[in-house]
Structure formats: C-alpha cells, structure tokens
Write a protein that holds these residues in place. Structure first.
Motif, PDB file in Angstrom:
ATOM      1  N   HIS A 154       0.802  -1.218   0.000  1.00 20.69           N
ATOM      2  CA  HIS A 154       0.000   0.000   0.000  1.00 20.69           C
ATOM      3  C   HIS A 154       0.836   1.270   0.000  1.00 20.69           C
ATOM      4  N   THR A 155       2.131   1.136   0.277  1.00 20.87           N
ATOM      5  CA  THR A 155       2.990   2.321   0.341  1.00 20.87           C
ATOM      6  C   THR A 155       3.652   2.633  -1.001  1.00 20.87           C
ATOM      7  N   LYS A 156       3.480   1.755  -1.989  1.00 20.03           N
ATOM      8  CA  LYS A 156       4.131   1.963  -3.288  1.00 20.03           C
ATOM      9  C   LYS A 156       3.202   2.725  -4.235  1.00 20.03           C
ATOM     10  N   THR A 157       3.498   4.001  -4.438  1.00 20.41           N
ATOM     11  CA  THR A 157       2.566   4.837  -5.201  1.00 20.41           C
ATOM     12  C   THR A 157       2.402   4.382  -6.656  1.00 20.41           C
ATOM     13  N   ASN A 158       3.483   3.881  -7.262  1.00 20.13           N
ATOM     14  CA  ASN A 158       3.342   3.458  -8.664  1.00 20.13           C
ATOM     15  C   ASN A 158       2.385   2.269  -8.793  1.00 20.13           C
ATOM     16  N   LEU A 159       2.438   1.375  -7.801  1.00 15.90           N
ATOM     17  CA  LEU A 159       1.545   0.214  -7.848  1.00 15.90           C
ATOM     18  C   LEU A 159       0.100   0.613  -7.545  1.00 15.90           C
ATOM     19  N   MET A 160      -0.052   1.600  -6.707  1.00 16.05           N
ATOM     20  CA  MET A 160      -1.405   2.087  -6.430  1.00 16.05           C
ATOM     21  C   MET A 160      -1.948   2.779  -7.678  1.00 16.05           C
ATOM     22  N   ALA A 161      -1.073   3.473  -8.406  1.00 10.38           N
ATOM     23  CA  ALA A 161      -1.501   4.137  -9.642  1.00 10.38           C
ATOM     24  C   ALA A 161      -1.956   3.099 -10.672  1.00 10.38           C
ATOM     25  N   GLU A 162      -1.307   1.935 -10.650  1.00  8.37           N
ATOM     26  CA  GLU A 162      -1.703   0.879 -11.580  1.00  8.37           C
ATOM     27  C   GLU A 162      -3.143   0.439 -11.308  1.00  8.37           C
ATOM     28  N   LEU A 163      -3.497   0.346 -10.029  1.00  8.84           N
ATOM     29  CA  LEU A 163      -4.884  -0.003  -9.671  1.00  8.84           C
ATOM     30  C   LEU A 163      -5.860   1.043 -10.186  1.00  8.84           C
ATOM     31  N   GLU A 164      -5.469   2.298 -10.054  1.00 11.71           N
ATOM     32  CA  GLU A 164      -6.342   3.382 -10.512  1.00 11.71           C
ATOM     33  C   GLU A 164      -6.540   3.295 -12.021  1.00 11.71           C
ATOM     34  N   LYS A 165      -5.487   2.874 -12.720  1.00 11.27           N
ATOM     35  CA  LYS A 165      -5.599   2.714 -14.171  1.00 11.27           C
ATOM     36  C   LYS A 165      -6.569   1.575 -14.519  1.00 11.27           C
ATOM     37  N   ILE A 166      -6.437   0.470 -13.800  1.00 11.30           N
ATOM     38  CA  ILE A 166      -7.350  -0.656 -14.028  1.00 11.30           C
ATOM     39  C   ILE A 166      -8.793  -0.175 -13.841  1.00 11.30           C
ATOM     40  N   ASP A 167      -8.988   0.632 -12.803  1.00 13.96           N
ATOM     41  CA  ASP A 167     -10.303   1.171 -12.483  1.00 13.96           C
ATOM     42  C   ASP A 167     -10.838   2.034 -13.642  1.00 13.96           C
ATOM     43  N   ARG A 168      -9.989   2.915 -14.152  1.00 10.47           N
ATOM     44  CA  ARG A 168     -10.415   3.797 -15.259  1.00 10.47           C
ATOM     45  C   ARG A 168     -10.787   2.997 -16.494  1.00 10.47           C
ATOM     46  N   VAL A 169      -9.945   2.001 -16.800  1.00 12.51           N
ATOM     47  CA  VAL A 169     -10.162   1.208 -18.008  1.00 12.51           C
ATOM     48  C   VAL A 169     -11.447   0.371 -17.876  1.00 12.51           C
ATOM     49  N   ALA A 170     -11.676  -0.168 -16.679  1.00 11.68           N
ATOM     50  CA  ALA A 170     -12.887  -0.975 -16.463  1.00 11.68           C
ATOM     51  C   ALA A 170     -14.136  -0.150 -16.769  1.00 11.68           C
ATOM     52  N   LYS A 171     -14.100   1.107 -16.354  1.00 10.37           N
ATOM     53  CA  LYS A 171     -15.269   1.981 -16.544  1.00 10.37           C
ATOM     54  C   LYS A 171     -15.543   2.267 -18.010  1.00 10.37           C
ATOM     55  N   LYS A 172     -14.523   2.090 -18.854  1.00  9.08           N
ATOM     56  CA  LYS A 172     -14.740   2.298 -20.292  1.00  9.08           C
ATOM     57  C   LYS A 172     -15.593   1.180 -20.876  1.00  9.08           C
ATOM     58  N   VAL A 173     -15.541   0.006 -20.245  1.00 12.01           N
ATOM     59  CA  VAL A 173     -16.335  -1.119 -20.748  1.00 12.01           C
ATOM     60  C   VAL A 173     -17.698  -1.164 -20.057  1.00 12.01           C
ATOM     61  N   ILE A 174     -17.669  -1.026 -18.738  1.00 12.92           N
ATOM     62  CA  ILE A 174     -18.916  -1.056 -17.954  1.00 12.92           C
ATOM     63  C   ILE A 174     -18.890   0.179 -17.065  1.00 12.92           C
ATOM     64  N   ALA A 175     -19.740   1.132 -17.386  1.00 14.56           N
ATOM     65  CA  ALA A 175     -19.618   2.472 -16.798  1.00 14.56           C
ATOM     66  C   ALA A 175     -19.631   2.466 -15.275  1.00 14.56           C
ATOM     67  N   ASP A 176     -20.444   1.602 -14.656  1.00 20.69           N
ATOM     68  CA  ASP A 176     -20.521   1.647 -13.193  1.00 20.69           C
ATOM     69  C   ASP A 176     -19.659   0.574 -12.510  1.00 20.69           C
ATOM     70  N   ALA A 177     -18.750  -0.048 -13.292  1.00 23.78           N
ATOM     71  CA  ALA A 177     -17.837  -1.029 -12.696  1.00 23.78           C
ATOM     72  C   ALA A 177     -16.650  -0.298 -12.054  1.00 23.78           C
ATOM     73  N   PRO A 178     -16.010  -0.875 -11.064  1.00 19.17           N
ATOM     74  CA  PRO A 178     -16.402  -2.093 -10.369  1.00 19.17           C
ATOM     75  C   PRO A 178     -17.540  -1.823  -9.387  1.00 19.17           C
ATOM     76  N   HIS A 179     -18.371  -2.821  -9.194  1.00 16.36           N
ATOM     77  CA  HIS A 179     -19.477  -2.665  -8.250  1.00 16.36           C
ATOM     78  C   HIS A 179     -19.013  -2.908  -6.832  1.00 16.36           C
TER      79      HIS A 179
END
Ligand SMILES: Nc1nc2c(ncn2[C@@H]2O[C@H](COP(=O)(O)OP(=O)(O)OP(=O)(O)O)[C@@H](O)[C@H]2O)c(=O)[nH]1
Ligand SMILES: [Mg+2]
Length: 323
Positions: A203-228
């Motif tokens: 949780h202290t590694k900002t680059n890895l946390m940024a990767e999660l945020e990217k996954i989140d953004r990309v998911a929303k491009k396919v399913i707007a309200d994902a992740p549930h």
C-alpha cells in the motif's frame, strides 16, 4: 456436504476462542472480580488484538456491572459476550454490514479483489467463485495478476475447482488491458458475476497504487458503473497492520468492502473488532481455512458467540444456522 456455517465459524475461530476463553477463566478463577482481575482482562483482550480503546471500553462496562451484580466464574464470559455484542453492533463509525452477496445489477456484477501480497486474494476468489457458481450464477474470473508467472496458473486451478470460466492475461501483460478484454468477454458471455484477481501490492508503493487506478479507469470504459465492489483482503494474522493498509487503499482506488482471511491461523481474531469499529468499511467475508468452502459471511453477533458463547449458546446457534 457443506458444514454447518456456525460450526465452521466456531472451528475457524478455535485458536482465538481457546486462547481468550482459557486466559479469562484462568484470570477470573474462583475469586472475586476485583480491579486486579479486570486489569488482567484488559491485557487479555488487548493481546487478542481487540484494540486498546475497545478493550478499555469493554472492561469499563464490566467494572460497572461488577459493582451492580455479583460476577464470578463464567458469568464474566457471559457479561463480556453481552457487552461486546452491544459495542460491536454499534460501531464507532457508520459501518453496517450490507448483505454479503451482491445486489442485482444490470449485466455483470464486477468485483475487484485487491490487497497486499499474500493476504489471500487468489484463494478467496476461488472461494467466492465457488459460492457464486453453487448459487447458480454464471461466473467469470479475470486473471489480471500478470506480475508473477505462476499467478495465472494458480487462479486457473481455482477456476477449475469452482467450475467457472476464466480470461487470462499473458505474464507481463498490462493488467488494465487484461481487465478490458475480460470485461468485454463478460458482456459477450452474459456473465453475472466477475471476479478480478490483481497482483499483490504494498500500500505504500505509489506506482503500484496508480496501476490499480488505471485498471479502475479502463474498467469503466467497458462497464460504466464497474467495479461494483472493490474488495480489500486483510490478513487476519498480521493484526492491526490491516488498518493502515485499508486506509491507504481507500485513499487510492476506494474500498467498498473488506475480507479478513486466515482467522483460523491466529489467536488474535479480536482484530475484527477494531477493523469493524474504526474503518467505516463493511467487513463482508471472513476466511477460515484454505479449502474452497472456508468462507463465511461476516456477522458480528455470530463471531462474538463463536468466541464467547457457552455450550448452550453454541448448541443453539448450531441448530439454527443454515447455509
Ligand atoms: N489458513 C488459511 N490460509 C489461507 C486463507 N486464505 C488464504 N490462505 C493461504 O494464504 C496463502 C496466500 O494465499 P493467496 O491466495 O495466494 O494470496 P494472494 O493475496 O493471492 O497472494 P499474491 O497474489 O502473491 O499477492 C496461501 O497459502 C493460502 O492457502 C485462510 O482463510 N486461512
Ligand atoms: Mg494472488
């Protein structure tokens, strides 16, 4: 085939129960519940990871009760059970546990499973996939932990055991693109439940946390309200450490629910109390073993009874618990 849920819970929390109840009985003995004994109780509760605040509050209530009624022997356990139930049912922060299983949504219900390395993400995905499949839901696992070469293989084995579909990413692939492909596949196949396995990250590694945020953004491009649901795994054996992990993950991607794993492997199951009272994030599930059905929906009252309940309570709970 499925073990009675309460028995499973009780079995899973046996280490905590044996240690806490054993120590309390020893401390209380047959004598009066005086201040010295109450201080010992505080120690025992703190050692079981209930947190200092909760332990002190609990003992304050016990002290008040002891001045009104004669408490001796196992009365103390009963009193603790009642006071802890009251405390845990009214968390310090707004944190009522919604139902464990997902609400109905249009299309796939997408859960990201995230957390620090080795906390139990992949195993818990296997357990959840199994639970969903057993309930008749068309379930898909997206293997987005492309960081370790063995990770995809590991989650594929769980998919097979649970008898659900899987979309895999190649080792080294961008996890966000794997999630993109996986969610497209989920839409195409009419999946009802989607579980996304992500790589463990500190949780202290900002680059890895940024990767999660990217996954989140990309998911929303396919399913707007994902992740549930964003389900954060906390390893119950690492105690209060989980609190700071939860805070950091919440600041990044946002966490909608928690699962506390490996409670079978620790005498410090009391950690559920500060996790529930201090974080304001519902604990949805607890993990009580390595097998596919070692998953229990979190219900505070049942946990308190599994640890502090006397024989009669245990018998009663076992007889009414059904899956
Ligand atoms: N006793 C016990 N072991 C568990 C539980 N949940 C997971 N484990 C074990 O914890 C270890 C790590 O589990 P994984 O599911 O691989 O954890 P992970 O979070 O996916 O790990 P990374 O992907 O490496 O970050 C395995 O040996 C699991 O069997 C549990 O509830 N009880
Ligand atoms: Mg994993």
């Amino acid at each position: 085939m499925t073990m009675n849920l309460f028995r499973k819970l009780r079995h899973g929390l046996a280490k905590t129960r044996d240690s806490v109840v054993g120590s309390i009985r020893e401390a209380v003995g047959s004598g009066r519940l005086d201040d010295a004994v109450i201080e010992e109780l505080e120690e025992i509760l703190i050692t079981a990871d209930l947190g200092v605040d909760t332990s002190l509050a609990l003992c304050e209530r016990i002290r008040a009760r002891a001045s009104r009624e004669a408490l001796a022997g196992d009365d103390v356990l009963r009193a603790l059970r009642e006071e802890l139930s009251a405390l845990i049912e009214t968390p310090a922060t707004e944190n009522a546990s919604p139902p464990a299983d997902p609400e109905r949504v249009e299309g796939p219900y997408v859960t990201f499973v995230i957390g620090v390395n080795g906390t139990g993400k992949t195993t818990s995905i296997g357990k959840l996939a199994y639970r969903y499949a057993q309930a008749g839901h068309n379930t898909l696992i997206i293997a987005a932990d492309t960081f370790r070469s063995a990770a995809v293989e590991q989650v594929a084995i769980w998919a097979q055991r649970a008898d659900v579909d899987i979309v895999r990413g190649a080792t080294g692939a961008d996890p966000a693109s794997v999630v993109y492909d996986g969610l497209r596949a989920a839409l195409a196949r009419g999946s009802e439940r989607v579980l996304v396995d992500t790589a463990g990250r500190l949780h202290t590694k900002t680059n890895l946390m940024a990767e999660l945020e990217k996954i989140d953004r990309v998911a929303k491009k396919v399913i707007a309200d994902a992740p549930h649901e964003v389900l954060l795994m906390l390893d119950g054996t690492t105690g209060q450490n989980g609190l700071s992990q939860a805070r950091r993950f919440s600041e990044s991607i946002g966490v909608s629910a928690l699962m506390v794993t490996k409670l079978d492997g620790t005498a410090k199951g009391g950690v559920l109390v500060p996790i529930r009272r201090e974080l304001g994030i519902p604990v949805r599930w607890i993990g009580v073993g390595e097998a596919i059905d070692d998953l229990v929906p979190f219900e505070p009252a049942l946990v308190v009874d599994a640890v502090f309940g006397d024989d009669e309570t245990l018998r009663l709970r076992e007889s009414i618990a059904e899956e």
